[in-house]
Design an enzyme around this catalytic site. Structure first.
Site, short mmCIF file in Angstrom:
data_model
loop_
_atom_site.label_atom_id
_atom_site.label_comp_id
_atom_site.label_asym_id
_atom_site.label_seq_id
_atom_site.Cartn_x
_atom_site.Cartn_y
_atom_site.Cartn_z
N ASP A 168 0.81 -1.23 0.00
CA ASP A 168 0.00 0.00 0.00
C ASP A 168 0.84 1.28 0.00
O ASP A 168 0.32 2.36 -0.25
CB ASP A 168 -0.91 0.04 1.24
CG ASP A 168 -1.98 -1.03 1.20
OD1 ASP A 168 -2.20 -1.60 0.12
OD2 ASP A 168 -2.58 -1.31 2.25
N THR A 529 16.58 7.72 -21.78
CA THR A 529 17.45 6.75 -22.45
C THR A 529 17.60 5.51 -21.57
O THR A 529 17.67 5.63 -20.34
CB THR A 529 18.85 7.33 -22.73
OG1 THR A 529 19.74 6.28 -23.09
CG2 THR A 529 19.43 8.07 -21.52
N ASN A 533 22.62 7.66 -18.90
CA ASN A 533 23.96 8.27 -18.94
C ASN A 533 23.93 9.78 -19.19
O ASN A 533 24.91 10.36 -19.66
CB ASN A 533 24.80 7.60 -20.04
CG ASN A 533 24.21 7.81 -21.44
OD1 ASN A 533 23.01 8.06 -21.58
ND2 ASN A 533 25.04 7.72 -22.45
N GLY A 575 23.87 -0.05 -22.91
CA GLY A 575 24.32 1.01 -22.01
C GLY A 575 25.53 1.76 -22.52
O GLY A 575 25.99 2.71 -21.87
N MET A 663 15.88 -5.68 -27.62
CA MET A 663 14.68 -5.97 -26.81
C MET A 663 14.67 -5.07 -25.56
O MET A 663 13.61 -4.80 -25.00
CB MET A 663 14.64 -7.44 -26.41
CG MET A 663 15.77 -7.87 -25.49
SD MET A 663 15.74 -9.63 -25.14
CE MET A 663 14.32 -9.74 -24.07
#
Length: 788
Positions: A168, A529, A533, A575, A663
């Site tokens: 909650d 993104t 970064n 990344g 993906m």
């Protein structure tokens, strides 16, 4: 008011001779297992003995086999499990003195003087009462001859640390309780599914979510799905709400919407504290408006399922901090709860948090609803204000004659569309004309610019990718064309939603102001993104969705490895040079190592990692998971790591390699990214509106100061506007990353939980106990006094 402790650098041996018991109590919540796992492993790492208490306080009272010594391997494969594997129960016996006496006897006999409780406010209040009575309980047990004087002396003080596990999010003092994010995932999955069928039949759907005394789940769900109305206990609707609701639903249909979504917290009430139920709202809509209406009560679905990446990392961080708080505690240290504020782990006095939580309930019962919202904390207030702005404010009749353009730049990510939708709608509410720029800076140069309306962004919150279109091109070579189009389309300010290219492009536009006066307009960059970064922000829109995608994939891969035994998986994440995804996915999936650019590694490190896995294969946990950030090292590639591990592990384990690829950029946005994008988009437009007033001179807009072009980012606990130019010094332009990154502090936790030795850990930033009353204000004479 705060007290300070010495920062702990090397936690090894801190717990030698100490014993810690961990229990989960009250309602279960996804992520509790991550907290239990971290408590056990960090406790063992410090040299302490750690015990499981099965079935909550009932197990503490009953003793015997309910209190068992935990081992490193006993918490393996727990991270991805929902609920709590050590069991939880509502215990009436512990509420009685005799029950607490039995619990104290069981702890003393095992030499346990540190108790870690994971539960809600009731469980934590019980723990504090137990601690307060401890001396008295020991005296009574000594009198009865059940324990010796020496046993009483060795157990003279009981340390208590709490972690809040509650879906909650009803505990004041923490931004998010363990389980809340996972519950939102379950709810949003259902909302997304219902939205498709509702559109087909032009239906109105009413969804009841959990939250008897707290409307957090309902409120964030309403923001995340763009609901037409939300009912929460903290802020009941105004008188004649029935009439307002009907007008709202009719207006939405009038704008071309084929469906209506109404979110209702189970504790929803009107101003007279009369319950507002699903059936009540359903009957109202179907009889008064004649709309085809359906009601769905989600119930315990919200408690179940796999924990989200956020809850696993939250549980792990809280578990580490809980052990440190226990081992650093003295008899004078008040019982504390470890909590999250922004991205920081903090310690708060337990009973202050409980008191403020009770104050919220009291404020609601006395009809002081504004106080109730304020006492919930800043996060709740921001959510409520954003919802009100997007749902309750009507567009201004008087137009501002301001044109704000919005553009997506860089790779697409989930949550971009939520930011665009919020910006467009808040802009329209402010009386501005909003302009959509298609296909990034290219579109700005080629004039692919058109007005975008309220209805056009309908349903965008839950859509992944970039509906405006985006690319990675920078504006430098098109500056002249861009300045001409800014003049041609009479653009007064610019919102740039994107990744590192958005930041770089913003800097290029600011630099070109010297030559092109048309570029002297206010600009704001919203970081979006998967790489996370962008300098100036601890989080970027889209990173949470990517992290959950990686975590889910790692779960499936680990399951495969567990079946085949003696198998190590090498997984490459996205990344660029930023190791955020690899590090956080390593924490959320229980990886053995995560290789990143920011932490250089050499052949000796790789050798240690291989030896570590060879030793691991001798235990009952015969599998391994290695993560590597895509640009971690130009020579030690993913293929190289696969070849190295395959060769060195011959005869002990075999290897498989997975490159997750694009993906990670796809999928529907997580609740966090929807909510974050919505808040960022709203805040950006409000800031630009104020900035435009400041920059209006002699009938035109002229903005050329550094403060007129900013990055909107989350810094620790606040959303801040920082001038683009001021962030240059903290930017590694060659590798496209900020020079300082907060999440690097979490890497030692990853290594400790993977059973590496000699890891230094610096948690000095969280070594101060904070006081929640000071932050939220206090109740006096029925009014809330906010302390400055």
């Amino acid at each position: 008011m705060a007290y300070h402790e010495a920062p702990h650098k090397d936690p090894r041996m801190m717990g030698t001779g100490r014993s810690i018991a961990v229990l989960t109590s009250g309602g279960d919540a996804q992520g509790m297992n991550a907290a239990v796992r971290a408590t056990v492993r960090v406790g063992i790492y410090t040299g302490a003995k750690v015990y499981f208490v099965h079935e909550g306080y009932q197990g503490l009272v009953d003793g015997g086999d309910n209190i068992k010594l935990a081992t490193w391997e006993s918490v393996s494969m727990m991270l991805q499990l929902g609920g709590t594997v050590i069991g939880s129960a509502r215990c009436m016996d512990f509420k009685e003195k005799w029950g607490r006496l039995k619990a104290a006897y069981n702890l003393v006999k095992l030499g346990i003087t540190n108790l870690c409780v994971i539960g809600g406010d009731g469980s934590l209040t019980g723990a504090n009462q137990f601690r307060t009575e401890w001396s008295e309980l020991l005296t009574e047990l000594t009198k009865q001859g059940k324990i010796t004087v020496e046993e009483a002396r060795c157990s003279s003080h009981l340390n208590i640390v709490g972690m809040v596990g509650s879906i909650d999010n009803d505990f004041c003092g923490t931004d998010m309780t363990i389980g809340t994010d996972s519950a939102l995932h379950r709810i949003i999955e259902v909302v997304d599914a219902i939205t498709t069928t509702a559109q087909s039949h032009q239906r109105t759907f009413i969804l009841e979510v959990m939250g008897r005394h707290c409307g957090y789940l309902a409120l964030v769900t309403a923001l995340a799905c763009g609901a037409d109305w939300v009912f929460i206990p903290e802020m009941p609707p105004e008188e004649n709400w029935e009439e307002h609701l009907q007008k709202r639903l009719i207006a939405q249909r009038g704008r071309g919407s084929r469906l209506n979504i109404i979110i209702l917290a189970e504790g929803a009430q009107d101003r007279n504290q009369k319950p507002i139920t699903c059936d009540l709202v359903k009957n109202l809509v179907s009889t008064k408006l004649g709309f085809d209406t359906r009601a769905t009560i989600l119930g315990h679905v919200q408690r179940g399922g796999t924990p989200s990446a956020f809850d696993r990392i939250l549980g792990s961080r809280m578990g580490v901090e809980a052990v440190m708080a226990l081992l650093e505690a003295t008899p004078d240290t008040p019982a504390c709860v470890v909590s999250l504020s922004g991205n920081m782990a903090v310690r708060l006095p337990l009973m202050e948090c409980v008191q403020v939580t009770k104050d919220v309930t009291q404020a609601m019962s006395e009809g002081r609803f504004e106080d109730a919202v304020n006492l919930r904390g800043k996060s709740f207030q921001h959510n409520w204000n954003t919802y009100k702005m997007l749902a309750h404010v009507h567009p201004k009749d008087v137009k501002s004659n301001i044109n704000i353009a919005i553009i997506n730049v860089g790779a697409p990510c989930a949550g971009m569309n939520a930011a665009v939708r919020a910006a467009v709608r808040v802009g329209i509410i402010q009386g501005h004309q909003m302009l959509a720029v298609h296909d990034g800076y290219d579109g700005l140069a080629k004039g692919q610019i058109e007005p975008i309306t309220w209805a056009q962004v309908s349903g965008w919150t839950g859509q992944g990718g970039s509906n405006l279109g985006t690319n990675r091109h920078l504006p430098g070579k098109y500056i002249e064309e861009i300045s001409l189009n800014i003049a041609k389309f009479n653009i007064h300010s610019l919102i740039i939603v994107g990744g590192f290219e958005a930041y770089l492009g913003g800097l290029e536009l600011v630099t070109a102001r010297e030559k092109y006066e048309e570029l002297c307009i206010p600009m704001v960059v919203i970081p979006a993104t998967v790489s996370n970064n962008v300098p100036g922000s601890d989080f970027s829109i889209g990173a949470d969705t990517a992290l959950n995608t990686i975590t889910t994939t790692c779960d499936r891969i680990k399951q495969s490895a567990a079946g085949t035994k003696r198998r190590v998986f090498i997984i490459e994440t996205m990344g660029g040079y930023c190791g955020y995804l690899a590090t956080m996915a390593g924490l959320s999936s229980g990886a053995d190592a995560a290789y990143i650019f920011e932490e250089p590694f050499h052949i000796h490190d790789l050798e240690l990692n291989v030896e570590h896995l060879i030793e691991k294969m001798k235990t009952s946990v015969k599998r391994g998971l290695i993560l590597r950030n895509s640009n971690a090292n130009e020579n030690y590639t993913t293929q190289f790591l696969y070849n190295l591990y395959s060769e060195e592990g011959k005869g002990t384990f075999d290897c498989r390699m997975n490159v997750l690829g694009h993906m990670q950029q796809g999928g529907t946005p997580t609740p966090f990214d929807r909510n974050f994008g919505t808040k960022m988009g709203s805040k950006a437009v409000l800031w630009l509106t104020d900035k435009l007033k400041e920059c209006y001179r002699h009938g035109r807009i002229f903005a050329n100061t550094p403060e007129s072009a900013c990055v909107l980012g989350m810094r620790k606990r606040s959303l801040l506007f920082q001038p683009l130019a001021s962030l240059k010094d903290d930017t590694d332009f060659e590798h496209r990353i900020p020079k300082t990154q907060w999440w690097m502090r979490l890497r030692p936790i990853l290594k400790i939980l993977a059973k590496y030795d000699a890891i230094e850990m610096d948690t000095s930033e969280v070594a101060a106990m904070e006081h929640i009353i000071k932050k939220t204000g206090e109740i006096k004479g029925g009014k809330m006094l906010t302390k400055k």
